[in-house]
Design an enzyme around this catalytic site. Structure first.
Site, PDB file in Angstrom:
ATOM      1  CG  HIS A  36     -75.577  19.286  -5.169  1.00 11.37           C
ATOM      2  ND1 HIS A  36     -75.903  18.701  -3.982  1.00 11.37           N
ATOM      3  CD2 HIS A  36     -76.587  20.147  -5.456  1.00 11.37           C
ATOM      4  CE1 HIS A  36     -77.065  19.173  -3.559  1.00 11.37           C
ATOM      5  NE2 HIS A  36     -77.498  20.068  -4.433  1.00 11.37           N
ATOM      6  N   GLY A  72     -71.697  20.601  -9.963  1.00 12.03           N
ATOM      7  CA  GLY A  72     -72.138  21.944  -9.623  1.00 12.03           C
ATOM      8  C   GLY A  72     -71.003  22.923  -9.419  1.00 12.03           C
ATOM      9  CE1 TYR A 103     -76.491  21.119 -12.949  1.00 11.00           C
ATOM     10  CE2 TYR A 103     -76.730  22.985 -14.428  1.00 11.00           C
ATOM     11  CZ  TYR A 103     -76.159  22.402 -13.315  1.00 11.00           C
ATOM     12  OH  TYR A 103     -75.255  23.117 -12.562  1.00 11.00           O
TER      13      TYR A 103
END
Length: 269
Positions: free
Chosen positions: A63, A107, A137
């Site tokens: 991410h 991610g 998460y």
């Protein structure tokens, strides 16, 4: 363009090419990956391969931390670009294969697990790192790891946030095959793509859809459990540790977390 797409002999090769930013899963990257995957399906390919141009040995850094919200919004809400990408990979009706040639972080590790199969070099590593940044998460992501790896290995990866080797990943079923860097492409072609080309794509597509349905059948949550999970996560992403994790990353320093496990307790509310 952050992604290069080539179709060859009924296989769609999708390559991330933003190595200068370690192929972070930014909003733009996620959108281009989704578009490329959809294009491969629309062109009636029998499989899709996700690859990456690597810099400093990084396949993808996960991410894009710079895009995480700092205004109290859920960083992993259902409609954020990375979550849309994961669902795109999972729901595409033909096999999607991750071809990994470097380190995989955060991610991007979930992206690999969302693929139907993973082939990697023997020097690749995999790490899921929300605890490093202070990110709570989401339940769907955690269940994804539990279903793939089992409870204990999933706990290890989430709690420690340290990379596991390709061999370890192979042993626990995270990946399907390990090859030397010089043999990666030939192993991918000979052991995965050539059999796909020979088999019935209609049969494979029906089977993939069944895998998707059956994997979700055992993970239905009660409304009470969903509300409890949401309460835990909200306290994290609205808390000081979450902001500290993002800011310390951007400032290139070690985070100073001050939150306590007891901060999540609800018995006194």
């Amino acid at each position: 363009m952050l992604v290069n797409t080539v179709i060859k002999e009924r296989i769609c090769y999708v390559e991330m090419q933003n190595a200068g930013h370690f192929n972070c899963l930014s909003e733009a990257m996620c959108q281009e990956l989704c578009d490329a995957i959809q294009y491969g399906y629309d062109q009636e390919c029998v499989g899709i391969v996700i690859k990456a141009q690597c810099a400093k040995g990084v396949w993808s850094a996960g991410h894009d931390i710079r895009e995480l919200p700092q205004n109290g919004e859920d960083p992993l809400a259902y409609d954020v670009p990375m979550e849309q990408l994961l669902r795109c990979v999972q729901e595409t009706p033909i096999p999607v294969i991750a071809c990994v040639s470097g380190t995989v972080w955060g991610g991007a590790c979930d992206l690999c697990l969302s693929c139907d199969m993973i082939v990697s070099t023997d020097n690749a590593t995999f790490a899921i790192t929300p605890a490093k940044i202070g990110i709570p998460y989401n339940a769907s992501g955690i269940m994804h790891f539990i279903n793939q790896l089992g409870m204990n290995k999933a706990r290890e990866m989430f709690f420690l946030a340290t990379p596991i080797t390709a061999q370890d990943a192979l042993n626990v079923g995270l990946i399907n095959r390990v090859a030397s860097p010089e043999d990666l492409d030939s192993v991918l072609e000979e052991q995965f793509l050539n059999p796909l080309r020979r088999n019935s794509v209609m049969s494979i597509s029906a089977i993939k859809r069944q895998f998707r349905i059956l994997s979700k059948a055992a993970t239905v949550l009660s409304s009470e459990s969903f509300e409890r999970i949401n309460a835990y996560r909200t306290k994290v992403y609205k808390g000081a540790d979450y902001l500290e994790g993002i800011r310390s990353f951007l400032e290139k320093r070690t985070p100073e977390y001050k939150g306590k496990a007891s901060d999540l307790d609800t018995k006194n509310e």
